[in-house]
Scaffold this active site. Structure first.
Site, PDB file in Angstrom:
ATOM      1  N   GLU A  50      41.947 -80.739  18.206  1.00 40.49           N
ATOM      2  CA  GLU A  50      41.167 -81.901  17.762  1.00 40.49           C
ATOM      3  C   GLU A  50      39.891 -81.457  17.053  1.00 40.49           C
ATOM      4  OE1 GLU A  50      37.867 -84.784  19.588  1.00 40.49           O
ATOM      5  OE2 GLU A  50      39.210 -83.735  20.965  1.00 40.49           O
ATOM      6  N   ASP A  54      39.035 -82.648  13.175  1.00 43.94           N
ATOM      7  CA  ASP A  54      37.835 -83.371  12.762  1.00 43.94           C
ATOM      8  C   ASP A  54      37.249 -82.750  11.497  1.00 43.94           C
ATOM      9  OD1 ASP A  54      35.491 -85.112  13.030  1.00 43.94           O
ATOM     10  OD2 ASP A  54      34.441 -83.326  13.734  1.00 43.94           O
ATOM     11  N   ASP A 123      40.899 -89.116  19.320  1.00 44.93           N
ATOM     12  CA  ASP A 123      41.124 -87.689  19.585  1.00 44.93           C
ATOM     13  C   ASP A 123      42.531 -87.262  19.167  1.00 44.93           C
ATOM     14  OD1 ASP A 123      38.602 -87.596  20.659  1.00 44.93           O
ATOM     15  OD2 ASP A 123      39.268 -87.536  22.753  1.00 44.93           O
ATOM     16  N   GLU A 126      42.905 -87.010  15.357  1.00 50.87           N
ATOM     17  CA  GLU A 126      42.284 -85.777  14.864  1.00 50.87           C
ATOM     18  C   GLU A 126      43.110 -84.558  15.261  1.00 50.87           C
ATOM     19  OE1 GLU A 126      37.534 -86.840  14.727  1.00 50.87           O
ATOM     20  OE2 GLU A 126      38.400 -86.202  16.639  1.00 50.87           O
TER      21      GLU A 126
END
Length: 232
Positions: A50, A54, A123, A126
């Site tokens: 994650e 991002d 989450d 991502e």
């Protein structure tokens, strides 16, 4: 569950992971790992992936805005990117892609309805992006988000976060009262693919014109063009 996820990705997005374990980890919550002690050393979960996802999303969205809005000021570029990579935006994308159906959760989290929790959905979205980047590279990530995210710009999906109409009104009213009106100029396309053209008139002068898949999106683009004109 992983087999169903693979089938969905192939069917809906034409994505086939080479490293299935990576995909599995991207959809595995720490609670599931903690409740499976006999496999704990072998199982991985999504948090590190994650973190990467991002950063990849920030880069891909930044590149898209830079390339497709060449005259947009830096401040507005930053606001648009922030709207597109917000946690609530990602959680909605995750549901739209049915990612919530494939998350591996511990029993406690499952009972707590974590599968619908916006922060977890963000989450997972991502994490999927991070896994896709590791497995197939940035071009495949761009292809995926070009289908899932970028078309929403034309549909005015981020309008409530990027309100050009309000900004235009605030700028104009700094110099006193003024009359602002939005008019429909043209409508093209079949019923299910309408494209609207709207203009914005300020004190009887046309200040900007824009197109969009909805009237609201076209009005936002017209306001954006008016703001550009005022800044020259």
């Amino acid at each position: 569950m992983i087999e169903g996820l693979q089938e969905m990705l192939k069917r809906d997005f034409n994505i086939t992971f080479k490293d299935v374990d990576l995909l599995d980890a991207a959809f595995t919550h720490a609670s599931y790992v903690n409740e499976t002690p006999e496999r704990k050393k072998k199982l991985k979960y999504y948090e590190r992936i994650e973190f990467l996802g991002d950063a990849v999303m920030q880069l891909c969205v930044s590149e898209y805005i830079y390339e497709h809005y060449p005259e947009m000021p830096e401040g507005k570029m930053s606001r648009l990117r922030a709207a597109m990579v917000r946690a609530d935006s990602f959680s909605k994308f995750a549901i739209e892609c049915h990612f919530n159906e494939y998350i591996r959760l511990g029993k406690g989290e499952e009972k707590g309805n974590a599968r619908q929790r916006p922060s977890l959905l963000c989450d997972i979205f991502e994490s999927f992006i991070g896994a896709l980047y590791l497995d197939q590279g940035k071009d495949e990530v761009v292809r995926f988000i070009s289908k899932v995210i970028f078309p929403k710009l034309e549909l005015g999906w981020f309008d409530h976060m990027m309100d050009n109409k309000t900004e235009l009104q605030e700028v104009l009213q700094q110099n006193g009262e003024c009359k602002i009106k939005y008019n429909e100029v043209n409508v093209t396309g079949p019923d299910n693919e309408r494209v609207y053209t709207m203009n914005v008139v300020v004190n009887n002068e046309v200040m900007g014109e824009g197109t969009g898949r909805t009237k609201k999106a076209a009005e936002q683009m017209a306001a954006y063009q008016a703001l550009k004109k005022l800044r020259k």
